[in-house]
Design a protein around this motif. Structure first.
Motif, PDB file in Angstrom:
ATOM      1  N   THR A 192       0.820  -1.208   0.000  1.00 24.84           N
ATOM      2  CA  THR A 192       0.000   0.000   0.000  1.00 24.84           C
ATOM      3  C   THR A 192       0.853   1.258   0.000  1.00 24.84           C
ATOM      4  O   THR A 192       0.612   2.195  -0.773  1.00 24.84           O
ATOM      5  CB  THR A 192      -0.924   0.015   1.229  1.00 24.84           C
ATOM      6  N   ILE A 193       1.839   1.299   0.896  1.00 23.73           N
ATOM      7  CA  ILE A 193       2.757   2.429   1.015  1.00 23.73           C
ATOM      8  C   ILE A 193       4.174   1.894   0.854  1.00 23.73           C
ATOM      9  O   ILE A 193       4.519   0.868   1.449  1.00 23.73           O
ATOM     10  CB  ILE A 193       2.613   3.116   2.386  1.00 23.73           C
ATOM     11  N   VAL A 194       4.977   2.573   0.044  1.00 27.61           N
ATOM     12  CA  VAL A 194       6.342   2.103  -0.206  1.00 27.61           C
ATOM     13  C   VAL A 194       7.353   3.086   0.387  1.00 27.61           C
ATOM     14  O   VAL A 194       7.017   4.244   0.666  1.00 27.61           O
ATOM     15  CB  VAL A 194       6.605   1.902  -1.714  1.00 27.61           C
ATOM     16  N   GLU A 195       8.589   2.611   0.566  1.00 30.10           N
ATOM     17  CA  GLU A 195       9.637   3.463   1.094  1.00 30.10           C
ATOM     18  C   GLU A 195       9.801   4.705   0.219  1.00 30.10           C
ATOM     19  O   GLU A 195       9.856   4.607  -1.000  1.00 30.10           O
ATOM     20  CB  GLU A 195      10.975   2.733   1.159  1.00 30.10           C
ATOM     21  N   GLY A 196       9.866   5.865   0.875  1.00 34.87           N
ATOM     22  CA  GLY A 196      10.018   7.112   0.138  1.00 34.87           C
ATOM     23  C   GLY A 196       8.725   7.864  -0.084  1.00 34.87           C
ATOM     24  O   GLY A 196       8.742   9.013  -0.535  1.00 34.87           O
ATOM     25  N   ASP A 197       7.591   7.249   0.226  1.00 35.61           N
ATOM     26  CA  ASP A 197       6.312   7.967   0.140  1.00 35.61           C
ATOM     27  C   ASP A 197       6.229   9.025   1.234  1.00 35.61           C
ATOM     28  O   ASP A 197       6.660   8.805   2.369  1.00 35.61           O
ATOM     29  CB  ASP A 197       5.134   7.000   0.313  1.00 35.61           C
ATOM     30  N   ARG A 198       5.695  10.175   0.893  1.00 35.83           N
ATOM     31  CA  ARG A 198       5.309  11.183   1.874  1.00 35.83           C
ATOM     32  C   ARG A 198       3.790  11.213   1.876  1.00 35.83           C
ATOM     33  O   ARG A 198       3.178  11.586   0.878  1.00 35.83           O
ATOM     34  CB  ARG A 198       5.830  12.569   1.498  1.00 35.83           C
ATOM     35  N   ILE A 199       3.189  10.795   2.973  1.00 36.20           N
ATOM     36  CA  ILE A 199       1.738  10.675   3.008  1.00 36.20           C
ATOM     37  C   ILE A 199       1.102  11.878   3.685  1.00 36.20           C
ATOM     38  O   ILE A 199       1.665  12.467   4.603  1.00 36.20           O
ATOM     39  CB  ILE A 199       1.301   9.378   3.714  1.00 36.20           C
ATOM     40  N   PHE A 200      -0.080  12.253   3.215  1.00 27.69           N
ATOM     41  CA  PHE A 200      -0.831  13.358   3.805  1.00 27.69           C
ATOM     42  C   PHE A 200      -1.446  12.896   5.127  1.00 27.69           C
ATOM     43  O   PHE A 200      -2.046  11.820   5.195  1.00 27.69           O
ATOM     44  CB  PHE A 200      -1.944  13.796   2.855  1.00 27.69           C
ATOM     45  N   VAL A 201      -1.287  13.702   6.165  1.00 31.29           N
ATOM     46  CA  VAL A 201      -1.827  13.376   7.486  1.00 31.29           C
ATOM     47  C   VAL A 201      -2.934  14.374   7.831  1.00 31.29           C
ATOM     48  O   VAL A 201      -2.664  15.560   8.033  1.00 31.29           O
ATOM     49  CB  VAL A 201      -0.733  13.411   8.576  1.00 31.29           C
ATOM     50  N   ASN A 202      -4.155  13.896   7.875  1.00 29.20           N
ATOM     51  CA  ASN A 202      -5.292  14.724   8.271  1.00 29.20           C
ATOM     52  C   ASN A 202      -5.412  14.682   9.790  1.00 29.20           C
ATOM     53  O   ASN A 202      -5.886  13.708  10.362  1.00 29.20           O
ATOM     54  CB  ASN A 202      -6.571  14.201   7.617  1.00 29.20           C
ATOM     55  N   LYS A 203      -4.983  15.757  10.438  1.00 31.24           N
ATOM     56  CA  LYS A 203      -4.992  15.787  11.898  1.00 31.24           C
ATOM     57  C   LYS A 203      -6.342  16.206  12.472  1.00 31.24           C
ATOM     58  O   LYS A 203      -6.521  16.220  13.692  1.00 31.24           O
ATOM     59  CB  LYS A 203      -3.880  16.702  12.405  1.00 31.24           C
ATOM     60  N   LEU A 204      -7.276  16.538  11.592  1.00 34.58           N
ATOM     61  CA  LEU A 204      -8.640  16.847  12.029  1.00 34.58           C
ATOM     62  C   LEU A 204      -9.585  15.685  11.762  1.00 34.58           C
ATOM     63  O   LEU A 204     -10.803  15.836  11.885  1.00 34.58           O
ATOM     64  CB  LEU A 204      -9.152  18.109  11.329  1.00 34.58           C
ATOM     65  N   ALA A 205      -9.036  14.535  11.384  1.00 32.35           N
ATOM     66  CA  ALA A 205      -9.887  13.381  11.069  1.00 32.35           C
ATOM     67  C   ALA A 205     -10.679  12.916  12.276  1.00 32.35           C
ATOM     68  O   ALA A 205     -11.818  12.462  12.152  1.00 32.35           O
ATOM     69  CB  ALA A 205      -9.032  12.239  10.535  1.00 32.35           C
ATOM     70  N   TYR A 206     -10.079  13.022  13.454  1.00 32.88           N
ATOM     71  CA  TYR A 206     -10.712  12.498  14.660  1.00 32.88           C
ATOM     72  C   TYR A 206     -10.934  13.555  15.747  1.00 32.88           C
ATOM     73  O   TYR A 206     -11.917  13.480  16.484  1.00 32.88           O
ATOM     74  CB  TYR A 206      -9.867  11.361  15.249  1.00 32.88           C
TER      75      TYR A 206
END
Length: 216
Positions: free
Chosen positions: A43-57
């Motif tokens: 799903t996620i590979v080394e080197g990915d920068r993923i978006f983090v939704n800090k308002l999700a919860y």
């Protein structure tokens, strides 16, 4: 000294305010997280920068883990980012068990609340096999080591209140709840559903354009 500070503030007020607001935004609203390991492959590979939704919860006080308001709680299938006290690192894993769930893993086959999940083989190599895991509410691909590992099975466990059981999609190569235990709710800082950008660590950090804004 005081005059120098006042002069610097007047001359750089806009820049200082911009930096302060950016830091507050990244702390409480949204950020990105680097993924340096393959624990969430494919799903996620080394080197990915993923978006983090800090308002999700939650809405939290910036620079703290104090929740002012809770929108919702993580659900099975969510990819969550959490500051793990047990490992001393920020980790990215998938929620498999919510509070009260009974979870069991036998030879990399999950059983949730008495229901064994269905698996369909997608691809196979000499050492691994990728399977579509049909979790209630979501389907996603997991990677299994054909030789198995000490992580391939665990006995039936009940997820305690205010905790979550998380696993990496690369099931035999992930430091997750099988190693660090259940994840407390207050350690979870956000949810990710997309890659922002990706750099190929094995090829001079060249951007992987096909993974820009790739949905997870």
């Amino acid at each position: 000294m005081k005059k120098w500070i006042l002069r610097s503030w007047r001359e750089n007020k806009s820049l200082i305010l911009f930096i302060a607001l950016m830091l507050i935004f990244r702390s409480a609203v949204a950020d990105w997280s680097d993924v340096p390991t393959g624990s969430m492959k494919p799903t996620i590979v080394e080197g990915d920068r993923i978006f983090v939704n800090k308002l999700a919860y939650d809405i939290r006080i910036p620079f703290t883990k104090v929740s002012l308001f809770t929108f919702s709680d993580p659900v099975r299938g969510d990819i969550v980012i959490f500051d793990s006290k047990a490992s001393g690192k920020r980790l990215v894993k998938r929620v498999v068990g919510s509070p009260g769930d009974i979870i069991e893993l036998n030879d990399n086959i999950l059983t949730i609340n008495g229901e064994q999940l269905d698996y369909v083989t997608i691809t196979s190599s000499a050492s691994t096999v990728d399977k579509l895991e049909n979790m209630p509410g979501i389907e996603h691909v997991v990677r299994i080591d054909k030789r198995g590992s000490r992580l391939s099975s665990f006995r039936s466990l009940e997820v305690p209140s205010e905790h979550y059981l998380v696993l990496g999609d690369n099931r035999d190569n992930s430091v997750d709840s099988r190693v660090i235990g259940f994840v407390p709710r207050n350690e979870i800082v956000g949810r990710s559903r997309s890659v922002v950008l990706s750099l190929d660590y094995d090829n001079y950090y060249i951007p992987r354009q096909d993974r820009f804004f790739h949905a997870l």
